[in-house]
Design a protein around this motif. Structure first.
Motif, PDB file in Angstrom:
ATOM      1  N   SER A 142      -6.112   7.203 -13.751  1.00 11.83           N
ATOM      2  CA  SER A 142      -6.330   7.536 -12.963  1.00 11.83           C
ATOM      3  C   SER A 142      -7.516   5.454 -12.147  1.00 11.83           C
ATOM      4  CB  SER A 142      -7.562   7.991 -13.241  1.00 11.83           C
ATOM      5  OG  SER A 142      -7.936   7.494 -14.584  1.00 11.83           O
ATOM      6  N   LEU A 143      -7.863   5.533 -12.005  1.00 12.25           N
ATOM      7  CA  LEU A 143      -8.017   4.092 -11.597  1.00 12.25           C
ATOM      8  C   LEU A 143     -10.036   4.194 -12.295  1.00 12.25           C
ATOM      9  CD1 LEU A 143      -7.998   3.993  -7.457  1.00 12.25           C
ATOM     10  CD2 LEU A 143      -6.107   3.124  -9.349  1.00 12.25           C
ATOM     11  N   PRO A 144      -9.984   2.565 -13.028  1.00 11.13           N
ATOM     12  CA  PRO A 144     -12.046   2.753 -13.055  1.00 11.13           C
ATOM     13  C   PRO A 144     -12.568   2.514 -12.230  1.00 11.13           C
ATOM     14  CG  PRO A 144      -9.996   0.218 -13.388  1.00 11.13           C
ATOM     15  CD  PRO A 144      -9.434   1.802 -12.529  1.00 11.13           C
ATOM     16  N   PRO A 145     -14.195   2.915 -12.417  1.00 12.20           N
ATOM     17  CA  PRO A 145     -15.137   2.387 -11.361  1.00 12.20           C
ATOM     18  C   PRO A 145     -15.428   1.448 -11.227  1.00 12.20           C
ATOM     19  CG  PRO A 145     -15.916   3.506 -13.776  1.00 12.20           C
ATOM     20  CD  PRO A 145     -14.133   3.338 -14.351  1.00 12.20           C
ATOM     21  N   GLY A 146     -15.537   0.465  -9.826  1.00 14.83           N
ATOM     22  CA  GLY A 146     -15.504  -0.316  -9.651  1.00 14.83           C
ATOM     23  C   GLY A 146     -14.301  -0.975  -8.496  1.00 14.83           C
ATOM     24  N   LEU A 147     -12.665   0.060  -8.683  1.00 16.35           N
ATOM     25  CA  LEU A 147     -10.778  -0.743  -8.485  1.00 16.35           C
ATOM     26  C   LEU A 147     -11.253   0.533  -6.929  1.00 16.35           C
ATOM     27  CD1 LEU A 147      -9.037  -2.232  -8.710  1.00 16.35           C
ATOM     28  CD2 LEU A 147      -7.951  -0.602  -9.815  1.00 16.35           C
ATOM     29  N   SER A 148     -11.286  -0.192  -6.330  1.00 17.44           N
ATOM     30  CA  SER A 148     -11.228   0.302  -4.867  1.00 17.44           C
ATOM     31  C   SER A 148     -10.181   1.421  -4.482  1.00 17.44           C
ATOM     32  CB  SER A 148     -11.844   0.015  -3.537  1.00 17.44           C
ATOM     33  OG  SER A 148     -10.948  -1.045  -3.420  1.00 17.44           O
ATOM     34  N   LEU A 149      -9.788   1.931  -3.273  1.00 21.74           N
ATOM     35  CA  LEU A 149      -8.730   2.357  -2.866  1.00 21.74           C
ATOM     36  C   LEU A 149      -7.722   1.699  -2.200  1.00 21.74           C
ATOM     37  CD1 LEU A 149      -9.632   6.003  -2.180  1.00 21.74           C
ATOM     38  CD2 LEU A 149      -8.114   5.201  -3.723  1.00 21.74           C
ATOM     39  N   ASP A 150      -8.618   0.557  -1.597  1.00 23.30           N
ATOM     40  CA  ASP A 150      -8.236  -0.912  -1.211  1.00 23.30           C
ATOM     41  C   ASP A 150      -7.625  -1.816  -1.908  1.00 23.30           C
ATOM     42  OD1 ASP A 150      -8.689   0.101   1.407  1.00 23.30           O
ATOM     43  OD2 ASP A 150     -10.442  -0.931   1.927  1.00 23.30           O
ATOM     44  N   ALA A 151      -8.392  -2.028  -3.156  1.00 25.33           N
ATOM     45  CA  ALA A 151      -7.552  -2.769  -3.854  1.00 25.33           C
ATOM     46  C   ALA A 151      -6.486  -2.179  -5.011  1.00 25.33           C
ATOM     47  CB  ALA A 151      -8.809  -3.397  -5.263  1.00 25.33           C
ATOM     48  N   PHE A 152      -6.700  -0.656  -5.044  1.00 26.58           N
ATOM     49  CA  PHE A 152      -5.608  -0.040  -5.900  1.00 26.58           C
ATOM     50  C   PHE A 152      -4.105  -1.052  -4.871  1.00 26.58           C
ATOM     51  CE2 PHE A 152      -3.479   4.200  -6.682  1.00 26.58           C
ATOM     52  CZ  PHE A 152      -2.186   3.189  -7.722  1.00 26.58           C
ATOM     53  N   SER A 153      -4.832  -0.173  -3.409  1.00 29.23           N
ATOM     54  CA  SER A 153      -3.593  -0.540  -2.222  1.00 29.23           C
ATOM     55  C   SER A 153      -2.631  -1.859  -2.469  1.00 29.23           C
ATOM     56  CB  SER A 153      -3.780   0.624  -0.815  1.00 29.23           C
ATOM     57  OG  SER A 153      -4.141   1.584  -1.050  1.00 29.23           O
ATOM     58  N   THR A 154      -3.433  -2.521  -2.758  1.00 30.74           N
ATOM     59  CA  THR A 154      -3.066  -4.030  -2.796  1.00 30.74           C
ATOM     60  C   THR A 154      -2.524  -4.766  -3.568  1.00 30.74           C
ATOM     61  OG1 THR A 154      -5.562  -5.038  -1.206  1.00 30.74           O
ATOM     62  CG2 THR A 154      -3.899  -6.807  -2.706  1.00 30.74           C
ATOM     63  N   LEU A 155      -2.758  -3.621  -5.029  1.00 32.47           N
ATOM     64  CA  LEU A 155      -2.144  -4.073  -6.073  1.00 32.47           C
ATOM     65  C   LEU A 155      -1.198  -3.555  -6.134  1.00 32.47           C
ATOM     66  CD1 LEU A 155      -2.089  -4.913  -8.976  1.00 32.47           C
ATOM     67  CD2 LEU A 155      -2.708  -3.117  -9.749  1.00 32.47           C
ATOM     68  N   LEU A 156      -0.749  -2.325  -5.344  1.00 28.61           N
ATOM     69  CA  LEU A 156       0.519  -1.572  -5.651  1.00 28.61           C
ATOM     70  C   LEU A 156       1.806  -2.290  -4.490  1.00 28.61           C
ATOM     71  CD1 LEU A 156      -0.406   2.060  -5.688  1.00 28.61           C
ATOM     72  CD2 LEU A 156       0.266   0.823  -7.418  1.00 28.61           C
ATOM     73  N   THR A 157       1.340  -3.309  -2.517  1.00 30.27           N
ATOM     74  CA  THR A 157       1.996  -3.728  -2.644  1.00 30.27           C
ATOM     75  C   THR A 157       2.579  -5.215  -3.297  1.00 30.27           C
ATOM     76  OG1 THR A 157       0.795  -2.013  -0.635  1.00 30.27           O
ATOM     77  CG2 THR A 157       1.447  -4.206   0.231  1.00 30.27           C
ATOM     78  N   HIS A 158       1.215  -5.478  -3.416  1.00 27.86           N
ATOM     79  CA  HIS A 158       1.274  -6.200  -4.581  1.00 27.86           C
ATOM     80  C   HIS A 158       3.043  -6.833  -4.879  1.00 27.86           C
ATOM     81  CE1 HIS A 158       0.592 -11.116  -5.680  1.00 27.86           C
ATOM     82  NE2 HIS A 158       1.398 -10.532  -6.690  1.00 27.86           N
ATOM     83  N   LEU A 159       2.756  -5.751  -5.890  1.00 25.88           N
ATOM     84  CA  LEU A 159       4.078  -5.552  -7.546  1.00 25.88           C
ATOM     85  C   LEU A 159       5.374  -5.128  -6.063  1.00 25.88           C
ATOM     86  CD1 LEU A 159       1.647  -3.000  -9.541  1.00 25.88           C
ATOM     87  CD2 LEU A 159       3.183  -5.331 -10.297  1.00 25.88           C
ATOM     88  N   LYS A 160       5.196  -4.002  -4.852  1.00 22.48           N
ATOM     89  CA  LYS A 160       6.525  -3.772  -4.786  1.00 22.48           C
ATOM     90  C   LYS A 160       6.888  -5.067  -3.567  1.00 22.48           C
ATOM     91  CE  LYS A 160       8.408  -0.745  -0.974  1.00 22.48           C
ATOM     92  NZ  LYS A 160       7.930   0.267   0.533  1.00 22.48           N
ATOM     93  N   ALA A 161       6.295  -6.230  -3.249  1.00 23.27           N
ATOM     94  CA  ALA A 161       6.831  -7.428  -2.761  1.00 23.27           C
ATOM     95  C   ALA A 161       7.485  -8.355  -3.829  1.00 23.27           C
ATOM     96  CB  ALA A 161       5.519  -7.441  -2.197  1.00 23.27           C
ATOM     97  N   SER A 162       7.570  -7.759  -5.011  1.00 23.28           N
ATOM     98  CA  SER A 162       8.343  -8.700  -6.078  1.00 23.28           C
ATOM     99  C   SER A 162      10.087  -7.987  -5.797  1.00 23.28           C
ATOM    100  CB  SER A 162       7.938  -7.938  -7.200  1.00 23.28           C
ATOM    101  OG  SER A 162       7.814  -6.999  -7.945  1.00 23.28           O
TER     102      SER A 162
END
Length: 327
Positions: A142-162
Motif C-alpha cells: 500500500s501507499l503511506p500517508p502523504g504519498l499521492s497517486l501522482d507521486a506514486f505514478s511518477t515513481l513507477l514511470t521513473h523506474l520503468k524508464a530504467s
C-alpha cells in the motif's frame, strides 16, 4: 541466480496471532504469537533470497524502530537500501483463526513528504546504475500517508524508464495508477480486478477476458489470483490456469507475496517457453499453497513440497490439463 530490487513503500511490523476463534468484545488468548519485519515487498524479497537470489530491499522505514528490520534483513541475507524517515514504522495485527479466516488490523503508516520521495529516488537510481544492476524491480504494498497517486505514478514511470522489468502488486486507486504505467507484470486478485474492470467477474471466462484486457493494454504478464480457485496468467505466449493443491489454510497473509516471488524466480531462471511457463506457474502456485498452512512466507524446502507440486494442476486454456511436476 538473479539480482532483484524489492521496494516496500509502507512496510510494517506484523504481529500475528493464531486463535481457535476470535471472540469480539472478549479477552482472546492466542495459541501462538509471532512478530516479523514485513510488508509485501519485504515478503517477496524474503522468498527470493531463500531461493538463492541476490536481493536488495528499499522503501521507507521509521528511524525510531528500524532495529527489528535491520536484524531481519541481516538474517535473511537482504541488502538494506531503505530510506530512514522520522517516526516509527507501523505495526499491523493479523488475527488468524483455525477456520482459515484472517482479520487484519493495519496501521496507517508514517507520513511521507516530498523530500523523502526525492531521497528514495536518489537511492533507487544508485542501485539501478550500479555495476551490477537488478534484473527485476518489484514494488509491492500500500501507499503511506502523504504519498499521492501522482507521486506514486511518477515513481513507477521513473523506474520503468530504467529499462529494468517492473512488477507491481498493490490495490485500490494505487492499482489503477499502476496499470496506467504499464509495468511488466501485475497481480490483482479477482475482486481488485473487478473494480478495475467495472463489473463483477463471477466466472473464469469473465476473469480471463479481463486479464486479456490487462495484457492488451501493455502489461506483459497479467496475473489474477483467486485463492483456492487458482490463478490465471496471460502473456504473449498464451493463457494458463493453475489450481493449487488442497491444503488446510490457517494463515493466508503471505500467500500472494510468496506467489509473486515464485513467479519471478521462474521467469528469471528459465527461458519461458511453454514447458518453462507451466513449470514456473506450477512452482509459484505450489509455494503459495505451502504458505497458507502457517504464519510467514512459503517454504520450498518443506518435506512435502514435491507432493504439493505434483498435486498442482496446470491447464493451458487452449490445451489439455497437464499433471505432475517437471523440475
Amino acid at each position: 541466480m538473479a539480482r532483484v530490487l524489492c521496494i516496500t513503500l509502507n512496510p510494517a511490523l506484523d504481529l500475528a496471532f493464531n486463535l481457535e476463534a476470535l471472540a469480539l468484545g472478549s479477552v482472546n488468548r492466542p495459541t501462538s504469537a509471532q512478530l516479523d519485519a514485513a510488508g509485501k515487498g519485504v515478503n517477496v524479497a524474503r522468498v527470493l533470497a531463500g531461493l538463492g537470489h541476490e536481493v536488495t530491499v528499499s522503501g521507507f522505514l521509521g528511524n525510531e524502530n528500524d532495529a527489528p528490520f535491520a536484524r531481519a534483513f541481516k538474517q535473511w541475507g537482504l541488502a538494506d537500501a531503505f530510506v530512514r524517515v522520522p517516526g516509527s514504522t507501523r505495526i499491523n495485527a493479523k488475527l488468524a483463526e483455525q477456520s482459515g479466516r484472517v482479520t487484519d488490523i493495519n496501521g496507517p503508516g508514517m507520513p511521507i513528504e516530498a523530500e523523502h520521495c526525492q531521497a528514495l529516488i536518489a537511492t533507487l537510481d544508485t542501485a539501478l546504475a550500479s555495476a551490477t544492476p537488478p534484473e527485476a524491480v518489484v514494488v509491492a504494498g500500500s501507499l503511506p500517508p502523504g504519498l499521492s497517486l501522482d507521486a506514486f505514478s511518477t515513481l513507477l514511470t521513473h523506474l520503468k524508464a530504467s529499462g529494468v522489468p517492473l512488477w507491481v502488486d498493490t490495490s485500490g486507486p494505487a492499482l489503477n495508477a499502476a496499470i496506467k504505467t504499464c509495468p511488466t507484470g501485475i497481480k490483482p486478485n479477482e475482486n481488485e480486478l473487478a473494480e478495475w474492470a467495472g463489473s463483477p467477474l463471477d466466472s473464469t471466462q469473465a476473469q480471463l477476458a479481463a486479464a486479456k484486457r490487462l495484457h492488451h493494454s501493455g502489461i506483459a504478464n497479467a496475473l489474477i489470483s483467486a485463492g483456492a480457485d487458482g490463478v490465471l496468467w496471460v502473456n504473449a505466449q498464451g493463457a494458463w490456469h493453475a489450481t493449487p493443491p488442497k491444503v488446510t489454510a490457517s494463515n493466508t497473509v503471505c500467500a500472494g507475496d510468496t506467489f509473486v516471488a515464485g513467479m519471478l524466480h521462474g521467469l528469471l531462471t528459465h527461458q519461458n517457453g511453454q514447458q518453462d511457463a507451466e513449470q514456473t506457474l506450477r512452482f509459484a502456485t505450489a509455494l503459495s499453497a505451502e504458505a497458507v498452512r502457517h504464519v510467514g512466507v512459503g517454504n520450498p524446502h518443506a518435506t512435502d513440497f514435491d507432493s504439493l507440486l505434483q498435486h498442482t494442476r496446470i491447464r493451458r486454456l487452449d490445451d489439455s490439463i497437464t499433471e505432475g511436476a517437471t523440475r
